[in-house]
Design a protein around this motif. Structure first.
Motif, PDB file in Angstrom:
ATOM      1  N   VAL A 206     106.024  67.558  62.653  1.00 22.91           N
ATOM      2  CA  VAL A 206     107.223  66.928  63.277  1.00 22.91           C
ATOM      3  C   VAL A 206     108.600  66.846  62.480  1.00 22.91           C
ATOM      4  CG1 VAL A 206     107.733  64.609  64.445  1.00 22.91           C
ATOM      5  CG2 VAL A 206     105.546  65.041  63.621  1.00 22.91           C
ATOM      6  N   PHE A 207     108.817  68.284  62.145  1.00 21.10           N
ATOM      7  CA  PHE A 207     110.136  68.461  61.539  1.00 21.10           C
ATOM      8  C   PHE A 207     111.245  68.218  62.719  1.00 21.10           C
ATOM      9  CE2 PHE A 207     107.742  71.400  58.533  1.00 21.10           C
ATOM     10  CZ  PHE A 207     107.519  70.260  57.600  1.00 21.10           C
ATOM     11  N   GLU A 208     112.433  68.320  62.456  1.00 15.14           N
ATOM     12  CA  GLU A 208     113.744  68.067  63.322  1.00 15.14           C
ATOM     13  C   GLU A 208     113.961  69.190  63.588  1.00 15.14           C
ATOM     14  OE1 GLU A 208     114.261  65.261  64.871  1.00 15.14           O
ATOM     15  OE2 GLU A 208     113.460  63.923  63.383  1.00 15.14           O
ATOM     16  N   HIS A 209     113.843  69.650  64.913  1.00 13.91           N
ATOM     17  CA  HIS A 209     114.694  71.019  65.445  1.00 13.91           C
ATOM     18  C   HIS A 209     115.675  70.626  66.465  1.00 13.91           C
ATOM     19  CE1 HIS A 209     115.037  74.509  67.720  1.00 13.91           C
ATOM     20  NE2 HIS A 209     114.180  75.332  67.073  1.00 13.91           N
ATOM     21  N   SER A 210     117.015  71.045  66.131  1.00 13.59           N
ATOM     22  CA  SER A 210     118.300  70.575  66.865  1.00 13.59           C
ATOM     23  C   SER A 210     118.016  70.815  68.358  1.00 13.59           C
ATOM     24  CB  SER A 210     119.457  71.258  66.298  1.00 13.59           C
ATOM     25  OG  SER A 210     119.260  72.547  66.279  1.00 13.59           O
ATOM     26  N   ILE A 211     117.460  71.985  68.730  1.00 15.83           N
ATOM     27  CA  ILE A 211     117.432  72.422  70.114  1.00 15.83           C
ATOM     28  C   ILE A 211     116.349  71.355  70.790  1.00 15.83           C
ATOM     29  CG2 ILE A 211     117.191  74.176  72.004  1.00 15.83           C
ATOM     30  CD1 ILE A 211     118.313  74.863  68.450  1.00 15.83           C
ATOM     31  N   VAL A 212     115.190  71.538  70.175  1.00 12.63           N
ATOM     32  CA  VAL A 212     114.424  70.457  70.894  1.00 12.63           C
ATOM     33  C   VAL A 212     114.657  69.031  71.047  1.00 12.63           C
ATOM     34  CG1 VAL A 212     111.960  69.439  70.469  1.00 12.63           C
ATOM     35  CG2 VAL A 212     112.235  71.785  70.075  1.00 12.63           C
ATOM     36  N   ASN A 213     115.475  68.584  70.127  1.00 13.56           N
ATOM     37  CA  ASN A 213     116.239  67.268  70.261  1.00 13.56           C
ATOM     38  C   ASN A 213     117.244  67.189  71.381  1.00 13.56           C
ATOM     39  OD1 ASN A 213     114.446  66.758  68.161  1.00 13.56           O
ATOM     40  ND2 ASN A 213     115.869  66.469  66.464  1.00 13.56           N
ATOM     41  N   MET A 214     117.699  68.445  71.719  1.00 12.03           N
ATOM     42  CA  MET A 214     118.711  68.317  72.665  1.00 12.03           C
ATOM     43  C   MET A 214     117.982  67.998  74.068  1.00 12.03           C
ATOM     44  SD  MET A 214     121.162  71.728  71.887  1.00 12.03           S
ATOM     45  CE  MET A 214     122.178  71.708  70.320  1.00 12.03           C
ATOM     46  N   PHE A 215     116.742  68.206  74.127  1.00 13.58           N
ATOM     47  CA  PHE A 215     115.933  67.896  75.364  1.00 13.58           C
ATOM     48  C   PHE A 215     115.525  66.534  75.366  1.00 13.58           C
ATOM     49  CE2 PHE A 215     111.436  67.391  76.783  1.00 13.58           C
ATOM     50  CZ  PHE A 215     111.513  67.286  78.205  1.00 13.58           C
ATOM     51  N   LEU A 216     114.841  66.312  74.110  1.00  7.69           N
ATOM     52  CA  LEU A 216     113.886  64.777  73.833  1.00  7.69           C
ATOM     53  C   LEU A 216     114.825  63.717  73.924  1.00  7.69           C
ATOM     54  CD1 LEU A 216     111.521  65.894  70.999  1.00  7.69           C
ATOM     55  CD2 LEU A 216     110.974  65.538  73.439  1.00  7.69           C
ATOM     56  N   PHE A 217     116.058  63.741  73.389  1.00  6.67           N
ATOM     57  CA  PHE A 217     116.949  62.565  73.315  1.00  6.67           C
ATOM     58  C   PHE A 217     117.784  62.177  74.528  1.00  6.67           C
ATOM     59  CE2 PHE A 217     115.260  63.687  69.128  1.00  6.67           C
ATOM     60  CZ  PHE A 217     115.318  62.411  68.509  1.00  6.67           C
ATOM     61  N   PRO A 218     118.298  63.263  75.038  1.00  5.94           N
ATOM     62  CA  PRO A 218     119.193  62.960  76.357  1.00  5.94           C
ATOM     63  C   PRO A 218     118.275  62.541  77.495  1.00  5.94           C
ATOM     64  CG  PRO A 218     119.983  64.942  75.499  1.00  5.94           C
ATOM     65  CD  PRO A 218     118.983  64.285  74.544  1.00  5.94           C
ATOM     66  N   SER A 219     116.748  62.973  77.248  1.00  2.00           N
ATOM     67  CA  SER A 219     115.678  62.813  78.240  1.00  2.00           C
ATOM     68  C   SER A 219     115.608  61.287  78.036  1.00  2.00           C
ATOM     69  CB  SER A 219     114.417  63.498  77.996  1.00  2.00           C
ATOM     70  OG  SER A 219     114.524  64.913  78.402  1.00  2.00           O
ATOM     71  N   GLY A 220     115.300  60.644  76.904  1.00  2.00           N
ATOM     72  CA  GLY A 220     115.144  59.334  76.603  1.00  2.00           C
ATOM     73  C   GLY A 220     116.182  58.360  76.980  1.00  2.00           C
ATOM     74  N   LEU A 221     117.413  58.716  76.884  1.00  3.02           N
ATOM     75  CA  LEU A 221     118.485  58.090  77.321  1.00  3.02           C
ATOM     76  C   LEU A 221     118.716  58.158  79.063  1.00  3.02           C
ATOM     77  CD1 LEU A 221     121.409  59.453  75.122  1.00  3.02           C
ATOM     78  CD2 LEU A 221     120.653  57.373  75.365  1.00  3.02           C
ATOM     79  N   LEU A 222     118.123  59.040  79.716  1.00  2.00           N
ATOM     80  CA  LEU A 222     118.196  59.258  81.287  1.00  2.00           C
ATOM     81  C   LEU A 222     116.994  58.097  81.600  1.00  2.00           C
ATOM     82  CD1 LEU A 222     118.459  63.041  82.053  1.00  2.00           C
ATOM     83  CD2 LEU A 222     120.090  61.217  82.467  1.00  2.00           C
ATOM     84  N   LEU A 223     116.095  58.082  80.795  1.00  2.17           N
ATOM     85  CA  LEU A 223     115.072  57.236  81.309  1.00  2.17           C
ATOM     86  C   LEU A 223     115.037  55.906  80.782  1.00  2.17           C
ATOM     87  CD1 LEU A 223     112.028  59.670  80.820  1.00  2.17           C
ATOM     88  CD2 LEU A 223     113.004  59.024  82.794  1.00  2.17           C
ATOM     89  N   GLY A 224     116.005  55.453  80.259  1.00  2.00           N
ATOM     90  CA  GLY A 224     116.503  53.977  79.815  1.00  2.00           C
ATOM     91  C   GLY A 224     115.970  53.549  78.436  1.00  2.00           C
ATOM     92  N   ALA A 225     115.858  54.536  77.486  1.00  2.00           N
ATOM     93  CA  ALA A 225     115.356  54.359  76.172  1.00  2.00           C
ATOM     94  C   ALA A 225     116.478  53.437  75.574  1.00  2.00           C
ATOM     95  CB  ALA A 225     115.068  55.552  75.518  1.00  2.00           C
TER      96      ALA A 225
END
Length: 270
Positions: A206-225
Motif C-alpha cells: 500500500v505504497f502511494e502511486h500518483s497515477i493509481v491515485n489519479m483514479f482512486l481519489f477522483p472515483s471516490g469523489l464521483l461516488l460521494g466519498a
C-alpha cells in the motif's frame, strides 16, 4: 532468456530518457493517456478482487497485469519518466535541457490524469447503473480508500505528511525498479517476470502511486466519498508526486547511473 549486463541496460535507460524528451507533444500525451487509463483499469480490477475474495494478496499478485500491458505497448507513466528523463540531462546528451525534462513531465502528468479520470468516470457509471443506484460494494470500497488516504493522513498533521511522502518514495523505488527490470531482458517472458515482482510488492504494501491515485481519489469523489478536491491534492496527490520523484530518482535512477555509467576508479593493490 537473454540478459543485459548493468552497464548495457543503464545505457538503455539514458537512451530512453533522451527519446522521451524529444518525442512530439501529440505522441507524449497519447501514450501518457493510455498508460493512465490502463493502470486505472488494473487498480479497479485489483479492488474488485479484494472485495469479492477478501484476499488483498491476490489483488496484489494480479495488479501488475496493467503495468505489463502499458509497458509492452510503449506507453508512459509519470513515475517512469521521473527516473529516465533526468538521466539524459545528467549525461549531457546533446539538446537535452531542464526545460525539456519539465515539459515532458508536465505532458505526461496531464495525459496520465486524463486517462485515469476517464476510467474513473466509466467505473462510477458502471457501479451505480449510470448514477441511478447506490454504489456497489466495489464502488463503496474505492470511496473508503479515498477517505482513509486523505483524511487519514491529515489527522496526523506534519507526521501524516511525512508518512505520505515516504510511502510515495518507497512506491517509485519499486515501480522504477519494474521499469528498469523490463530493460534487463530482451525477451517478453523475461521482461514480464522482472516487472511483475516489484509492482506486486508496492501494491501489496500500500505504497502511494500518483497515477493509481489519479483514479482512486477522483472515483471516490464521483461516488460521494466524504473528502474534498483540496483534501485530495494537499493530503495525497502533491506529496505523492514529490515522493515518487525523489524515491525513483534517488534509489533507482541515480544509483544505477552512478555505479554503472560513472563507475569509480578501481583500487590498486598495494
Amino acid at each position: 532468456m537473454a540478459y543485459l549486463v548493468p552497464s548495457e541496460f543503464v545505457t538503455k535507460m539514458v537512451d530512453a530518457g533522451e527519446s522521451k524528451i524529444f518525442m512530439s507533444t501529440r505522441d507524449t500525451v497519447i501514450r501518457a493517456y493510455m498508460a493512465g487509463a490502463i493502470l486505472a483499469l488494473a487498480a479497479w480490477f485489483a479492488v474488485t478482487i479484494n472485495v469479492q475474495t477478501g484476499q488483498p494478496l491476490l489483488g496484489a499478485v494480479l495488479f501488475p497485469v496493467g503495468f505489463v500491458m502499458l509497458y509492452l505497448f510503449g506507453f508512459d507513466l509519470l513515475t517512469g519518466v521521473f527516473v529516465l528523463c533526468p538521466l539524459a540531462l545528467i549525461d549531457k546528451r546533446p539538446g537535452v535541457t531542464l526545460k525539456g525534462v519539465l515539459r515532458n513531465w508536465g505532458l505526461v502528468f496531464t495525459g496520465n490524469f486524463l486517462g485515469a479520470f476517464t476510467v474513473a468516470v466509466m467505473m462510477a457509471i458502471y457501479v451505480t447503473n449510470g448514477f441511478s443506484t447506490e454504489p456497489s460494494a466495489v464502488g463503496k470500497a474505492i470511496g473508503v480508500v479515498g477517505e482513509n488516504r486523505t483524511l487519514g493522513y491529515q489527522k496526523y498533521g506534519a507526521n501524516g505528511m511525512l508518512t505520505l511522502f515516504v510511502r510515495g518514495m518507497l512506491c517509485n523505488w519499486m515501480v522504477s525498479a519494474g521499469v528498469v527490470g523490463a530493460m534487463i531482458s530482451t525477451q517478453v517472458s523475461g521482461k514480464v517476470i522482472a516487472m511483475w515482482m516489484p509492482i506486486m510488492l508496492f501494491f501489496y504494501m500500500v505504497f502511494e502511486h500518483s497515477i493509481v491515485n489519479m483514479f482512486l481519489f477522483p472515483s471516490g469523489l464521483l461516488l460521494g466519498a466524504h473528502f474534498t478536491i483540496m483534501d485530495y491534492l494537499i493530503w495525497n496527490e502533491i506529496p505523492t508526486v514529490l515522493g515518487n520523484l525523489v524515491g525513483g530518482l534517488a534509489f533507482t535512477g541515480l544509483t544505477l547511473y552512478a555505479t554503472h555509467i560513472k563507475t569509480g576508479p578501481t583500487r590498486s593493490i598495494k
